[in-house]
Design an enzyme around this catalytic site. Structure first.
Site, PDB file in Angstrom:
ATOM      1  N   LYS A  32       8.275   0.451  -0.522  1.00 40.83           N
ATOM      2  CA  LYS A  32       8.541   0.205  -1.948  1.00 40.83           C
ATOM      3  C   LYS A  32       7.502   0.866  -2.857  1.00 40.83           C
ATOM      4  O   LYS A  32       7.846   1.366  -3.934  1.00 40.83           O
ATOM      5  CB  LYS A  32       8.612  -1.295  -2.232  1.00 40.83           C
ATOM      6  CG  LYS A  32       7.365  -2.093  -1.910  1.00 40.83           C
ATOM      7  CD  LYS A  32       7.614  -3.586  -2.076  1.00 40.83           C
ATOM      8  CE  LYS A  32       6.428  -4.421  -1.654  1.00 40.83           C
ATOM      9  NZ  LYS A  32       5.258  -4.261  -2.498  1.00 40.83           N
ATOM     10  N   THR A  33       6.229   0.879  -2.430  1.00 39.50           N
ATOM     11  CA  THR A  33       5.202   1.520  -3.252  1.00 39.50           C
ATOM     12  C   THR A  33       5.472   3.013  -3.359  1.00 39.50           C
ATOM     13  O   THR A  33       5.314   3.619  -4.422  1.00 39.50           O
ATOM     14  CB  THR A  33       3.801   1.274  -2.660  1.00 39.50           C
ATOM     15  OG1 THR A  33       3.584  -0.132  -2.524  1.00 39.50           O
ATOM     16  CG2 THR A  33       2.722   1.865  -3.555  1.00 39.50           C
ATOM     17  N   ASP A 219       6.181  -5.106  -9.397  1.00 43.52           N
ATOM     18  CA  ASP A 219       6.182  -5.248  -7.940  1.00 43.52           C
ATOM     19  C   ASP A 219       6.095  -6.730  -7.567  1.00 43.52           C
ATOM     20  O   ASP A 219       5.626  -7.547  -8.360  1.00 43.52           O
ATOM     21  CB  ASP A 219       4.978  -4.491  -7.362  1.00 43.52           C
ATOM     22  CG  ASP A 219       5.099  -4.270  -5.873  1.00 43.52           C
ATOM     23  OD1 ASP A 219       6.172  -4.532  -5.311  1.00 43.52           O
ATOM     24  OD2 ASP A 219       4.100  -3.832  -5.266  1.00 43.52           O
ATOM     25  N   GLU A 220       6.532  -7.070  -6.353  1.00 44.52           N
ATOM     26  CA  GLU A 220       6.479  -8.454  -5.838  1.00 44.52           C
ATOM     27  C   GLU A 220       7.112  -9.444  -6.823  1.00 44.52           C
ATOM     28  O   GLU A 220       6.579 -10.522  -7.090  1.00 44.52           O
ATOM     29  CB  GLU A 220       5.027  -8.867  -5.535  1.00 44.52           C
ATOM     30  CG  GLU A 220       4.295  -7.959  -4.576  1.00 44.52           C
ATOM     31  CD  GLU A 220       4.801  -8.043  -3.144  1.00 44.52           C
ATOM     32  OE1 GLU A 220       5.758  -8.805  -2.890  1.00 44.52           O
ATOM     33  OE2 GLU A 220       4.246  -7.344  -2.279  1.00 44.52           O
ATOM     34  N   GLN A 250      10.610 -12.959   1.104  1.00 46.31           N
ATOM     35  CA  GLN A 250       9.151 -13.065   1.137  1.00 46.31           C
ATOM     36  C   GLN A 250       8.616 -13.926  -0.013  1.00 46.31           C
ATOM     37  O   GLN A 250       7.441 -13.823  -0.364  1.00 46.31           O
ATOM     38  CB  GLN A 250       8.512 -11.677   1.094  1.00 46.31           C
ATOM     39  CG  GLN A 250       8.833 -10.825   2.306  1.00 46.31           C
ATOM     40  CD  GLN A 250       8.062  -9.525   2.323  1.00 46.31           C
ATOM     41  OE1 GLN A 250       6.855  -9.490   2.539  1.00 46.31           O
ATOM     42  NE2 GLN A 250       8.765  -8.425   2.083  1.00 46.31           N
ATOM     43  N   ARG A 602       4.152  -8.683   9.459  1.00 48.60           N
ATOM     44  CA  ARG A 602       2.823  -8.072   9.293  1.00 48.60           C
ATOM     45  C   ARG A 602       2.499  -7.190  10.497  1.00 48.60           C
ATOM     46  O   ARG A 602       1.597  -6.357  10.436  1.00 48.60           O
ATOM     47  CB  ARG A 602       1.726  -9.135   9.170  1.00 48.60           C
ATOM     48  CG  ARG A 602       1.787 -10.106   8.002  1.00 48.60           C
ATOM     49  CD  ARG A 602       2.021  -9.445   6.680  1.00 48.60           C
ATOM     50  NE  ARG A 602       3.436  -9.420   6.360  1.00 48.60           N
ATOM     51  CZ  ARG A 602       3.975  -8.620   5.445  1.00 48.60           C
ATOM     52  NH1 ARG A 602       3.205  -7.775   4.787  1.00 48.60           N
ATOM     53  NH2 ARG A 602       5.277  -8.645   5.199  1.00 48.60           N
TER      54      ARG A 602
END
Length: 740
Positions: A32-33, A219-220, A250, A602
């Site tokens: 996504k970044t 973001d997030e 998430q 993770r």
């Protein structure tokens, strides 16, 4: 070759969709970044958008720093005009420009948790409320929740009518806010609250920032709370070029006020929104993703998506069952020793726990096996006493109305100004409606304070004034050096000469290094910006890159990745937690399941899951069933003991993978109850058998459905009249035979 050719089809679609509201449902590790960086480049290069019209919002300074670096590398000229910032850092910059319109001075202080506690303590004491009934933590949580919901003191008072405790809490909230205003200070929640308030009451300010930020990316987004949502919505309401990136799977910060509805209902808040799913994962192996997918699909409150990868199948997730949590920590230590033997790269390993309390046994075992480790969740650098003292001097120099900073350092190091004198000074300040520093400047007028004490206070004031002169014309490093010289802080520690004092001196030296680093990277040395930067640093932001195993909670691990991840304590009552399993609702269970999903994703190469047959928690030994989340995993995805067939029910698993030396022998399914009892008797045996009616101290009456022998105990399944089927160990359940 275009820079966009490296993107997959869904990523390209997201980059090229620039006008109007856009929701990117970005699964874990889906790049996504990378998409956001390319989207910024596309806006500037192809759409000819001015860099200063773009605003990218993240949640942590670490994420903002990484995005900033990547934007600079890709965009080059003009990249510095793009705002890449956390919510709080952005709001601080906005408030520094216009907070005077709300009656504050622009040099406001930012109170951390300790400052808040002290202020609450003073407020509760002044109101003569029972400090046991109105604890600092309870008051802080209540006030924080109110601000996260954008609830003013007046709104809170209205809602509290008729509730004795809440009415008292409303009074505390009101007086707390007045104390902050007197000190020209904001707490962490105020930073966002006051920005939204500024937008609401001063439309010209909102319009200025709307014109400045015509393209907004968040973001997030699944982690946003009500006041963050309002901030974003107001900024985007004019041009509606809002792109939010997030993953409802998430969303794990409900306890901090995060509202999953912000992302689930995005298209109702922003009609005609485009929704694009990013489902290709670039981090993990296929087996790891399948484990995560198999668990998260059991949630009903989610948008449908399934992660996939081209990284290969990878190793199966290793499932281990240990005798107790000490054996669990030892088993994990042995695995890490074995896997790191060739490279000694301990930073590739992370142990993720549901709670901080689980970390203690890992500390013990890692020390025993000479494994370097770092615990995330201890005392952070900026929370250390000596660092807080030096920063408090700087805060008072910057904002003389900061009463908490004043109280902290007026007699540090000791200069003969006692608590009685400080109380008299404080009373004078309250009576005259002035801050503590102004009272100190007028100490000669306070008859209750003796001349000797007044002289010491005036000397302190003169010292602070000399520091203020340096702050106006010099660098932060010069102010830092002058504070240490004039106060004799390090000199006092040197005289003390203890190991603790030496450690504190080293921490102070490290602070100097951080100040030098700040000045090297800042366009100009500015005390205001330095203090804001320090106040907004989180523990994960400052996570070091030492060659050590990371031990942390799953909540702290959000946004991180490791080659090898160990998930410990996968038992009912631990993960999911006891409070949720016993008192929670379906939504809370779903958040726990999302927490498992975050933890599993993770891992890049290997994932290890472990349970303990018995676990010492809060001084008690508990025997818990295997977590429902493990039972939701297809057994084909787990590396189990050879004695188990692929059709085995996970709830029957009582063995460990090949790495462990602490295997627990499974019960022979063909063994009768009588034979099992004779082979593996309890000291006193059982007073009941299958079919008997028994009573549990909490769950009441029930019928025994099955009794299975396990090492040194029995697993008993009981169908309770009011609580349904429960599974527990006989020694823990302490069931009593109900006589008919």
């Amino acid at each position: 070759m275009s820079i966009y050719d490296s993107l997959n089809p869904r990523q390209k679609e997201a980059v090229f969709c620039t006008d109007g509201p856009l929701l990117l449902l970005a699964g874990a590790g889906s790049g996504k970044t990378r998409v956001l960086i390319h989207r910024i480049a596309y806006l500037i290069e192809e759409k000819k958008v001015n860099p200063w019209n773009i605003f990218a919002i993240t949640f942590t300074n670490k994420a903002a720093g990484e995005m900033r670096e990547r934007v600079d590398n890709m965009i080059g000229y003009g990249a510095d005009k793009i705002w890449v910032s956390t919510f709080h850092s952005a709001c601080v910059r906005i408030l520094r420009r216009d907070i005077d319109k709300l009656g504050y001075n622009k040099n406001f202080s930012i109170y951390d948790t300790d400052d808040q506690k002290r202020t609450i303590r003073d407020v509760v004491k002044s109101l003569m409320y029972d400090k046991k009934m109105f604890t600092e933590k309870a008051c802080m949580n209540t006030i924080s929740t109110a601000k996260e919901q954008y609830m003013s003191v007046a709104d809170f008072k209205e809602d509290a009518k008729g509730n004795f405790r809440l009415e008292k809490m409303a009074t505390i909230y009101e007086k707390y806010q007045k104390q902050l205003e007197t000190s020209n200070a904001l707490d962490f929640d105020d930073i966002l609250y006051k920005t939204v308030e500024l937008f609401e009451h001063h439309p010209e300010v909102l319009e200025y920032w709307q014109e400045r930020f015509k393209y907004i990316m968040v973001d997030e987004y699944q982690d946003t709370n009500a006041v963050q949502f309002l901030f974003v919505k107001k900024l985007a309401s004019k041009y509606k070029n809002i792109c939010v990136v997030g993953d409802d799977d998430q969303s794990i910060y409900k306890f901090r006020g995060a509202d999953i509805r912000n992302i689930l209902d995005f298209n109702s808040y922003f009609p005609d929104a485009t929704i694009i799913k990013l489902e290709q994962n670039y981090r993990s192996t296929s087996n790891i993703l399948n484990v995560a997918n198999s668990v998260i699909r059991n949630n009903s409150g989610r948008m449908d998506k399934t992660l996939f990868t081209e990284n290969g199948e990878g190793e199966k997730t290793a499932f281990s069952c240990y005798e107790d949590n000490y054996k669990e920590a030892e088993g994990i230590a042995k695995i890490i020793k074995k896997l790191s033997a060739d490279t000694s790269n301990y930073s590739d390993f992370a142990v993720l726990n549901r709670t901080n309390a689980q970390s203690r046994v890992f500390e013990e075992k890692f020390m025993e096996y000479d494994i370097p480790y770092k615990i995330v969740g201890g005392v952070s650098f900026y929370a250390r006493m000596e660092i807080r003292d030096i920063i408090a001097y700087m805060k008072l120099v910057h904002n003389i109305c900061d009463d908490q900073a004043m109280k902290r350092i007026i007699n540090v190091p000791r200069r003969g100004i006692g608590l009685t004198t400080i109380d008299k000074l404080n009373s004078y300040a309250i009576e005259n409606g002035i801050c503590l520093y102004d009272a100190a400047c007028s100490v000669g007028k306070i008859s209750d304070i003796k001349k000797a004490a007044a002289s010491k206070i005036l000397s302190f004031v003169q010292m602070i004034e000399s520091f203020r002169d340096i702050a106006e014309s010099g660098k932060v490093s010069e102010l830092y050096a002058k504070i240490l010289e004039e106060t004799g802080y390090v000199e006092n520690l040197t005289i003390e000469g203890t190991d603790e004092a030496k450690d504190r001196i080293r921490n102070i030296e490290e602070l100097n290094s951080k100040i030098v680093n700040y000045e090297e990277n800042a366009s100009e040395s500015n005390l205001d910006e330095f203090l804001s930067e320090v106040a907004l640093i989180s523990e994960v932001d400052s996570l070091s890159s030492d060659n050590a195993v990371t031990v942390m909670t799953i909540h702290s691990a959000k946004g991180l990745e490791f080659e090898n991840v160990f998930l410990s304590g996968l038992e009912e009552g631990v993960f999911p937690s006891y409070i949720v399993t016993e008192y929670g609702d379906d939504e809370e269970i779903e958040e726990e399941r999302r927490l498992f999903y975050v933890a599993a994703t993770r891992a890049k190469k290997r994932l290890f899951i472990s349970v303990a047959k018995k676990r010492a928690i809060n001084g008690m030994t508990q025997y818990n069933d295997i977590s429902r989340f493990v039972k939701e995993i297809d057994s084909d995805l787990l590396d189990l003991a050879p004695s188990f067939s692929k059709t085995s029910n996970i709830s029957q698993i009582r063995s460990v993978n090949s790495y462990s030396s602490t295997a627990i022998k499974p019960a022979n399914p063909m063994m009768t109850y009588k034979e099992a009892k004779e082979e593996n008797p309890l000291e006193e045996g059982l007073s009941y058998k299958e079919g008997d009616r028994v009573r549990h101290i909490k769950f009441g009456l029930g019928t025994v459905k099955s009794i299975t022998p396990v090492e040194n105990d029995y697993e008993v399944v009981v169908d309770y009249d009011k609580h349904g089927v429960r599974r527990s160990y006989a020694s823990f359940a302490k069931l009593k035979l109900e006589m008919l």
